[in-house]
Design an enzyme around this catalytic site. Structure first.
Site, PDB file in Angstrom:
ATOM      1  N   GLU A  12      -5.926 -10.766  -0.932  1.00 48.34           N
ATOM      2  CA  GLU A  12      -6.739 -10.608   0.353  1.00 48.34           C
ATOM      3  C   GLU A  12      -8.563 -10.632   0.123  1.00 48.34           C
ATOM      4  O   GLU A  12      -9.174  -9.729   0.645  1.00 48.34           O
ATOM      5  CB  GLU A  12      -6.453  -9.292   0.980  1.00 48.34           C
ATOM      6  CG  GLU A  12      -4.941  -9.232   1.369  1.00 48.34           C
ATOM      7  CD  GLU A  12      -4.451  -7.864   2.036  1.00 48.34           C
ATOM      8  OE1 GLU A  12      -5.339  -7.185   2.330  1.00 48.34           O
ATOM      9  OE2 GLU A  12      -2.982  -7.775   2.214  1.00 48.34           O
ATOM     10  N   GLU A  21       0.574  -1.281   0.189  1.00 48.84           N
ATOM     11  CA  GLU A  21       0.016  -0.027  -0.065  1.00 48.84           C
ATOM     12  C   GLU A  21       0.888   1.208  -0.069  1.00 48.84           C
ATOM     13  O   GLU A  21       0.699   2.237   0.943  1.00 48.84           O
ATOM     14  CB  GLU A  21      -1.031  -0.030   1.279  1.00 48.84           C
ATOM     15  CG  GLU A  21      -1.920  -1.406   1.044  1.00 48.84           C
ATOM     16  CD  GLU A  21      -2.696  -1.474   2.407  1.00 48.84           C
ATOM     17  OE1 GLU A  21      -2.613  -0.582   3.244  1.00 48.84           O
ATOM     18  OE2 GLU A  21      -3.461  -2.459   2.647  1.00 48.84           O
ATOM     19  N   HIS A  35     -10.379  -6.181  -1.959  1.00 50.35           N
ATOM     20  CA  HIS A  35     -11.408  -5.933  -0.837  1.00 50.35           C
ATOM     21  C   HIS A  35     -12.314  -5.278  -1.651  1.00 50.35           C
ATOM     22  O   HIS A  35     -12.287  -4.018  -1.920  1.00 50.35           O
ATOM     23  CB  HIS A  35     -10.505  -5.006   0.401  1.00 50.35           C
ATOM     24  CG  HIS A  35      -9.739  -5.731   1.124  1.00 50.35           C
ATOM     25  ND1 HIS A  35     -10.024  -6.767   1.527  1.00 50.35           N
ATOM     26  CD2 HIS A  35      -8.350  -5.666   1.033  1.00 50.35           C
ATOM     27  CE1 HIS A  35      -9.005  -7.145   2.276  1.00 50.35           C
ATOM     28  NE2 HIS A  35      -7.691  -6.711   2.026  1.00 50.35           N
ATOM     29  N   ASN A  38       2.026  -5.073  -2.955  1.00 51.74           N
ATOM     30  CA  ASN A  38       0.646  -5.528  -2.622  1.00 51.74           C
ATOM     31  C   ASN A  38      -0.179  -4.303  -2.278  1.00 51.74           C
ATOM     32  O   ASN A  38       0.198  -3.345  -1.606  1.00 51.74           O
ATOM     33  CB  ASN A  38       0.659  -6.493  -1.555  1.00 51.74           C
ATOM     34  CG  ASN A  38      -0.621  -7.129  -1.089  1.00 51.74           C
ATOM     35  OD1 ASN A  38      -0.974  -7.920  -1.776  1.00 51.74           O
ATOM     36  ND2 ASN A  38      -1.026  -7.069   0.265  1.00 51.74           N
ATOM     37  N   ASP A  50     -12.109 -10.165  -0.252  1.00 55.93           N
ATOM     38  CA  ASP A  50     -13.472 -10.252   0.475  1.00 55.93           C
ATOM     39  C   ASP A  50     -14.364  -9.488  -0.208  1.00 55.93           C
ATOM     40  O   ASP A  50     -13.876  -8.570  -1.131  1.00 55.93           O
ATOM     41  CB  ASP A  50     -13.207  -9.991   1.908  1.00 55.93           C
ATOM     42  CG  ASP A  50     -12.554  -8.864   2.141  1.00 55.93           C
ATOM     43  OD1 ASP A  50     -12.685  -7.781   1.512  1.00 55.93           O
ATOM     44  OD2 ASP A  50     -12.182  -8.940   3.275  1.00 55.93           O
TER      45      ASP A  50
HETATM   46  O1  G3I Z   1      -3.340  -7.769  19.011  1.00 57.29           O
HETATM   47  C1  G3I Z   1      -4.178  -6.725  19.556  1.00 57.29           C
HETATM   48  C2  G3I Z   1      -4.773  -7.095  20.803  1.00 57.29           C
HETATM   49  O2  G3I Z   1      -3.821  -7.270  21.778  1.00 57.29           O
HETATM   50  C3  G3I Z   1      -5.691  -6.090  21.316  1.00 57.29           C
HETATM   51  O3  G3I Z   1      -6.157  -6.169  22.581  1.00 57.29           O
HETATM   52  C4  G3I Z   1      -6.809  -5.374  20.318  1.00 57.29           C
HETATM   53  C5  G3I Z   1      -7.677  -4.266  20.834  1.00 57.29           C
HETATM   54  O4  G3I Z   1      -8.054  -3.642  19.905  1.00 57.29           O
HETATM   55  O5  G3I Z   1      -6.098  -5.229  19.228  1.00 57.29           O
HETATM   56  C6  G3I Z   1      -5.419  -6.407  18.662  1.00 57.29           C
HETATM   57  O6  G3I Z   1      -4.739  -5.804  17.575  1.00 57.29           O
HETATM   58  C7  G3I Z   1      -5.697  -5.796  16.266  1.00 57.29           C
HETATM   59  C8  G3I Z   1      -5.203  -6.594  15.067  1.00 57.29           C
HETATM   60  O7  G3I Z   1      -5.939  -6.696  13.886  1.00 57.29           O
HETATM   61  C9  G3I Z   1      -5.303  -8.110  15.819  1.00 57.29           C
HETATM   62  O8  G3I Z   1      -6.722  -8.603  15.992  1.00 57.29           O
HETATM   63  C10 G3I Z   1      -5.660  -4.282  15.984  1.00 57.29           C
HETATM   64  O9  G3I Z   1      -6.414  -3.421  16.803  1.00 57.29           O
HETATM   65  C11 G3I Z   1      -6.415  -4.110  14.774  1.00 57.29           C
HETATM   66  O10 G3I Z   1      -6.241  -2.741  13.998  1.00 57.29           O
HETATM   67  C12 G3I Z   1      -5.995  -5.144  13.615  1.00 57.29           C
HETATM   68  O11 G3I Z   1      -6.489  -5.181  12.413  1.00 57.29           O
HETATM   69  C13 G3I Z   1      -5.961  -5.518  11.293  1.00 57.29           C
HETATM   70  C14 G3I Z   1      -5.663  -4.671  10.110  1.00 57.29           C
HETATM   71  O12 G3I Z   1      -5.140  -5.216   8.832  1.00 57.29           O
HETATM   72  C15 G3I Z   1      -4.637  -3.560  10.584  1.00 57.29           C
HETATM   73  O13 G3I Z   1      -4.567  -2.433   9.869  1.00 57.29           O
HETATM   74  C16 G3I Z   1      -6.865  -6.615  10.665  1.00 57.29           C
HETATM   75  O14 G3I Z   1      -7.206  -7.772  11.515  1.00 57.29           O
HETATM   76  C17 G3I Z   1      -6.463  -7.112   9.335  1.00 57.29           C
HETATM   77  O15 G3I Z   1      -7.410  -7.890   8.822  1.00 57.29           O
HETATM   78  C18 G3I Z   1      -5.933  -6.062   8.544  1.00 57.29           C
HETATM   79  O16 G3I Z   1      -5.321  -6.639   7.126  1.00 57.29           O
HETATM   80  C19 G3I Z   1      -5.155  -5.679   6.125  1.00 57.29           C
HETATM   81  C20 G3I Z   1      -3.790  -6.174   5.389  1.00 57.29           C
HETATM   82  O17 G3I Z   1      -2.879  -6.551   6.373  1.00 57.29           O
HETATM   83  C21 G3I Z   1      -3.474  -5.172   4.448  1.00 57.29           C
HETATM   84  N1  G3I Z   1      -4.683  -4.849   3.676  1.00 57.29           N
HETATM   85  C22 G3I Z   1      -5.721  -4.604   4.239  1.00 57.29           C
HETATM   86  C23 G3I Z   1      -6.261  -5.481   5.232  1.00 57.29           C
HETATM   87  C24 G3I Z   1      -7.679  -5.007   5.661  1.00 57.29           C
HETATM   88  O18 G3I Z   1      -7.456  -3.673   6.406  1.00 57.29           O
END
Ligand code: G3I
Length: 367
Positions: A285, A177, A255, A219, A287
């Site tokens: 990715e 990105e 997405h 990506n 969905d």
């Molecule tokens: O692990 C912590 C946990 O310890 C904490 O309690 C909790 C509270 O919010 O947060 C947890 O971390 C979260 C993490 O996912 C794991 O679940 C983050 O807040 C959350 O922001 C994070 O979101 C991820 C996101 O990327 C981050 O930008 C999504 O799961 C994930 O699906 C998403 O994936 C991205 C790709 O990497 C890149 N392309 C876009 C895609 C969708 O946004």
């Protein structure tokens, strides 16, 4: 035997032996003590179709919080993940903030366990992601680093992580990105602000130095069809290729919003121009979100969208992987990012196959 009875007997036999049949996803209500549990497919699982038919396109899913967790749904999740997919992408576990609680500590236990589990289930692993503006730890983003120090931090991260997984991955998302939406320019962020555009090239060269055998990917999202952002990424990759930078593929995140996806013509033409640069293409990715709760009409549209994208991949020789961003609607990034939207994956919250599953199962079976 009457015609109807014969049909029923045939479906049951195929389900028992795992042979090809027209897709008949199960539902929890269908289960009785004498029938298979809901996650047992009445059709050949996606990965088995791919493997049995020797298809070029591998089929994967991102594995996240439900992977080997204490959540009550974890066992079912693992069953479906291993049964349906032959590629696994760690959803968050290889990101900078997950791996690096401090500059000197590395938390490899969970991503290592995913790589080991994938190997024992004959699955490939896509590495995600080495350099991204998001999910960076505070110790990094709040530090006052000089330009040279920032570059060293990026290079040492790549050397350590790509070195750790050397020879174990099917692909690395090296840079993620790097462009903005709209009128695309270089996206501001920790790396770009301090290092400028050169960080992209430096990242690919460092990844290659650490692991020269794993294909290296750029990506991004909203680059799947023709358009201004796709043009920017195309120009970047054309330039990198022309100068001999080791970049081997383009990851189309995919997405999408149900009913609002690029046309098949636009996807096809866009894939073709990246392929003409000598790049591999992977759907990384996918969905397709709908307003929640989803309706039958929306799920039908969603199924068409999944089928069309997979079909473009199947028809593009350079496209060799199709990865969905999660296994079940129970666990997806979408509802917290886009309130009121979701239900974007192939299996619903109860792991029941949706029309989108049926659509891609049928396409893989019949192509
Ligand atoms: O692990 C912590 C946990 O310890 C904490 O309690 C909790 C509270 O919010 O947060 C947890 O971390 C979260 C993490 O996912 C794991 O679940 C983050 O807040 C959350 O922001 C994070 O979101 C991820 C996101 O990327 C981050 O930008 C999504 O799961 C994930 O699906 C998403 O994936 C991205 C790709 O990497 C890149 N392309 C876009 C895609 C969708 O946004």
């Amino acid at each position: 035997m009457g015609r109807r009875l014969l049909a029923v007997a045939t479906v049951m036999t195929l389900a028992a032996c795992g042979g090809d049949s027209s897709p008949t996803p199960t539902s929890p209500e269908a289960g009785t003590p004498n029938t298979p549990p809901p996650t047992t497919p009445m059709v050949t699982p996606l990965r088995r179709i791919v493997e049995n038919r020797g298809l070029r396109v591998k089929i994967g899913a991102a594995a996240g919080a439900l992977f080997n967790s204490t959540d009550a749904a974890s066992a079912q999740y693992m069953t479906v993940l291993a049964r349906e997919f032959n590629v696994l992408t760690p959803e968050n576990e290889m990101k900078f903030s997950s791996l690096r609680p401090s500059r000197t500590e590395y938390r490899y236990a969970r991503p290592d366990s995913m790589v080991t589990w994938a190997a024992s289930n004959n699955m490939l692993v896509r590495g995600h992601v080495l350099v991204w503006h998001s999910q960076l730890p505070n110790w990094l983003t709040s530090g006052s680093w000089t330009t040279a120090e920032t570059r060293t931090l990026m290079l040492e991260h790549i050397a350590a992580v790509a070195g750790r997984y050397k020879g174990k991955l099917a692909a690395w998302d090296v840079v993620n990105e790097a462009y903005t939406d709209g009128t695309p320019t270089l996206r501001p962020g920790f790396w770009a602000d301090r290092l400028g555009r050169s960080y992209i090239e430096d990242a690919f060269r460092a990844a290659y130095a650490a692991d020269s055998a794993t294909p290296l990917y750029y990506n991004d999202y909203n680059i799947e069809g023709l358009g201004a952002k796709s043009d920017s990424v195309y120009n970047l990759l054309r330039d990198l290729k022309a100068r001999g930078v080791p970049v081997h593929g383009i990851g189309m995140q995919m997405h999408l919003i149900a009913g609002q996806i690029p046309t098949v013509e636009s996807l096809t033409a866009n894939f073709a121009r990246f392929a003409a640069l000598g790049l591999k293409i992977q759907i990384t990715e996918m969905d397709v979100r709908v307003p929640t709760p989803g309706t039958a009409a929306m799920f039908a549209t969603q199924a068409d969208n999944y089928r069309d994208v997979l079909n473009v991949c199947l028809q593009t020789t350079a496209c060799d992987m199709f990865v969905v961003w999660g296994v079940t609607d129970r666990a997806s990034w979408i509802p917290s990012t886009f309130p009121g939207q979701g239900d974007a994956l192939l299996f619903d919250r109860d792991f029941v196959a949706k029309p989108a599953y049926t659509a891609i199962n049928t396409l893989l079976s019949t192509r």
